[in-house]
Design a protein around this motif. Sequence first.
Motif, PDB file in Angstrom:
ATOM      1  N   GLU A 156       0.728  -0.683   0.189  1.00 13.31           N
ATOM      2  CA  GLU A 156      -0.117  -0.073   0.291  1.00 13.31           C
ATOM      3  C   GLU A 156       0.689   1.705   0.251  1.00 13.31           C
ATOM      4  OE1 GLU A 156      -3.540   2.357  -0.295  1.00 13.31           O
ATOM      5  OE2 GLU A 156      -3.319   0.241  -0.019  1.00 13.31           O
ATOM      6  N   MET A 157       1.867   1.240   0.844  1.00 14.69           N
ATOM      7  CA  MET A 157       2.808   2.783   0.265  1.00 14.69           C
ATOM      8  C   MET A 157       3.692   2.512  -0.574  1.00 14.69           C
ATOM      9  SD  MET A 157       4.451   2.158   4.505  1.00 14.69           S
ATOM     10  CE  MET A 157       5.590   3.320   4.767  1.00 14.69           C
ATOM     11  N   ILE A 158       3.970   1.408  -1.205  1.00 18.33           N
ATOM     12  CA  ILE A 158       5.154   2.005  -2.667  1.00 18.33           C
ATOM     13  C   ILE A 158       3.723   2.211  -3.647  1.00 18.33           C
ATOM     14  CG2 ILE A 158       5.935   0.186  -3.943  1.00 18.33           C
ATOM     15  CD1 ILE A 158       6.156  -1.876  -2.378  1.00 18.33           C
ATOM     16  N   PHE A 159       2.722   1.619  -3.615  1.00 17.65           N
ATOM     17  CA  PHE A 159       1.287   2.200  -4.658  1.00 17.65           C
ATOM     18  C   PHE A 159       1.104   3.335  -4.365  1.00 17.65           C
ATOM     19  CE2 PHE A 159       2.688  -1.657  -6.498  1.00 17.65           C
ATOM     20  CZ  PHE A 159       2.211  -1.450  -7.582  1.00 17.65           C
ATOM     21  N   ARG A 160       0.891   4.098  -2.320  1.00 18.13           N
ATOM     22  CA  ARG A 160       0.636   5.014  -2.564  1.00 18.13           C
ATOM     23  C   ARG A 160       1.992   6.396  -2.488  1.00 18.13           C
ATOM     24  NH1 ARG A 160      -1.735   3.830   2.588  1.00 18.13           N
ATOM     25  NH2 ARG A 160       0.355   4.878   3.717  1.00 18.13           N
ATOM     26  N   ALA A 161       2.713   5.577  -3.174  1.00 20.12           N
ATOM     27  CA  ALA A 161       4.180   6.550  -3.228  1.00 20.12           C
ATOM     28  C   ALA A 161       4.338   7.560  -1.685  1.00 20.12           C
ATOM     29  CB  ALA A 161       4.211   8.280  -4.363  1.00 20.12           C
ATOM     30  N   ASP A 162       4.478   6.418  -0.768  1.00 17.57           N
ATOM     31  CA  ASP A 162       4.061   7.034   0.510  1.00 17.57           C
ATOM     32  C   ASP A 162       5.766   6.950   1.485  1.00 17.57           C
ATOM     33  OD1 ASP A 162       3.360   8.032   2.583  1.00 17.57           O
ATOM     34  OD2 ASP A 162       2.345   7.659   3.530  1.00 17.57           O
ATOM     35  N   LEU A 163       6.415   6.058   0.797  1.00 17.90           N
ATOM     36  CA  LEU A 163       7.040   5.489   1.887  1.00 17.90           C
ATOM     37  C   LEU A 163       8.755   6.889   2.172  1.00 17.90           C
ATOM     38  CD1 LEU A 163       8.519   2.890  -0.777  1.00 17.90           C
ATOM     39  CD2 LEU A 163       7.575   2.654   1.481  1.00 17.90           C
ATOM     40  N   LYS A 191      13.539  -1.629   2.272  1.00 11.19           N
ATOM     41  CA  LYS A 191      14.108  -1.929   3.802  1.00 11.19           C
ATOM     42  C   LYS A 191      13.518  -0.864   5.244  1.00 11.19           C
ATOM     43  CE  LYS A 191      18.588   0.078   2.843  1.00 11.19           C
ATOM     44  NZ  LYS A 191      19.642   0.095   2.040  1.00 11.19           N
ATOM     45  N   ALA A 192      13.146   0.289   5.151  1.00 15.15           N
ATOM     46  CA  ALA A 192      13.200   0.952   6.058  1.00 15.15           C
ATOM     47  C   ALA A 192      11.794   0.214   6.918  1.00 15.15           C
ATOM     48  CB  ALA A 192      13.121   1.955   5.781  1.00 15.15           C
ATOM     49  N   VAL A 193      11.284  -0.598   6.374  1.00 19.13           N
ATOM     50  CA  VAL A 193      10.003  -0.314   6.975  1.00 19.13           C
ATOM     51  C   VAL A 193       9.467  -1.984   6.353  1.00 19.13           C
ATOM     52  CG1 VAL A 193       8.699   1.910   5.999  1.00 19.13           C
ATOM     53  CG2 VAL A 193       8.410   0.204   4.166  1.00 19.13           C
ATOM     54  N   ASP A 194      10.476  -2.452   5.779  1.00 19.39           N
ATOM     55  CA  ASP A 194      10.124  -4.091   5.979  1.00 19.39           C
ATOM     56  C   ASP A 194      11.099  -4.280   5.826  1.00 19.39           C
ATOM     57  OD1 ASP A 194       9.650  -6.798   5.909  1.00 19.39           O
ATOM     58  OD2 ASP A 194       8.430  -6.801   4.216  1.00 19.39           O
ATOM     59  N   LYS A 195      12.785  -4.812   6.945  1.00 13.41           N
ATOM     60  CA  LYS A 195      14.028  -5.639   6.897  1.00 13.41           C
ATOM     61  C   LYS A 195      13.768  -6.892   6.565  1.00 13.41           C
ATOM     62  CE  LYS A 195      16.021  -2.384  10.530  1.00 13.41           C
ATOM     63  NZ  LYS A 195      15.077  -1.410   9.667  1.00 13.41           N
ATOM     64  N   HIS A 196      12.185  -7.349   5.775  1.00 15.41           N
ATOM     65  CA  HIS A 196      12.541  -9.161   5.737  1.00 15.41           C
ATOM     66  C   HIS A 196      11.392  -9.271   4.365  1.00 15.41           C
ATOM     67  CE1 HIS A 196      13.403  -9.937   9.968  1.00 15.41           C
ATOM     68  NE2 HIS A 196      12.947  -9.393  10.163  1.00 15.41           N
ATOM     69  N   ALA A 197      12.014  -7.906   3.607  1.00 18.04           N
ATOM     70  CA  ALA A 197      11.274  -8.158   2.080  1.00 18.04           C
ATOM     71  C   ALA A 197      11.909  -9.035   1.477  1.00 18.04           C
ATOM     72  CB  ALA A 197      11.343  -7.076   1.466  1.00 18.04           C
ATOM     73  N   GLU A 198      11.585  -9.730   0.477  1.00 15.92           N
ATOM     74  CA  GLU A 198      12.562 -11.134  -0.080  1.00 15.92           C
ATOM     75  C   GLU A 198      11.655 -10.492  -2.087  1.00 15.92           C
ATOM     76  OE1 GLU A 198       9.858 -14.666   0.490  1.00 15.92           O
ATOM     77  OE2 GLU A 198      11.464 -14.778   1.947  1.00 15.92           O
TER      78      GLU A 198
END
Length: 161
Positions: A45-52, A132-139
């Motif tokens: 949601e943050m990615i597609f809202r451009a809210d990172l 990575k600042a909001v999800d250190k476990h992304a793959e």
Amino acid sequence: MEPRATLSHVREDGSAHMVDVTGKAETSRAATATATVRTRPEVVEMIFRADLPKGDALPVARVAGIMAAKKTPELVPLCHPLPLGAITVDFTRHDSAVGITATVKTRGVTGVEMEALTAATTAALTVYDMIKAVDKHAEITDVKVVEKSGGKSGDWSLREG
């Protein structure tokens, strides 16, 4: 161990070399590769809202993928430099992932599968860097060529339908 002379990038003595493509016919060629960045739904949601915290990830990732495709022969030692005619990098929203599709086209003597893979992978790396600042476990997963056209080996596709 016996050298494998049947491999196109290996000489009789076993040493690696760049394949001689000077005798090959120039044809229109294209390749499409995909990659997936798996993350949490709220991060999608943050990615597609451009809210990172780092900013709008998708335009940055698109440009990174395009730039990377053009640099493929600098990154992969036995790739030929090619006149790339078109590079597209697109994103698909999923519940817990961002799908990345990169298509590269040329008119040349060798294919652009490596350029498409480089574009898709670099776009995925850029999305990862931006989240990575909001999800250190992304793959990053599912990196593959899904379609190719042109050249002696012909056309093929893994796409459904």
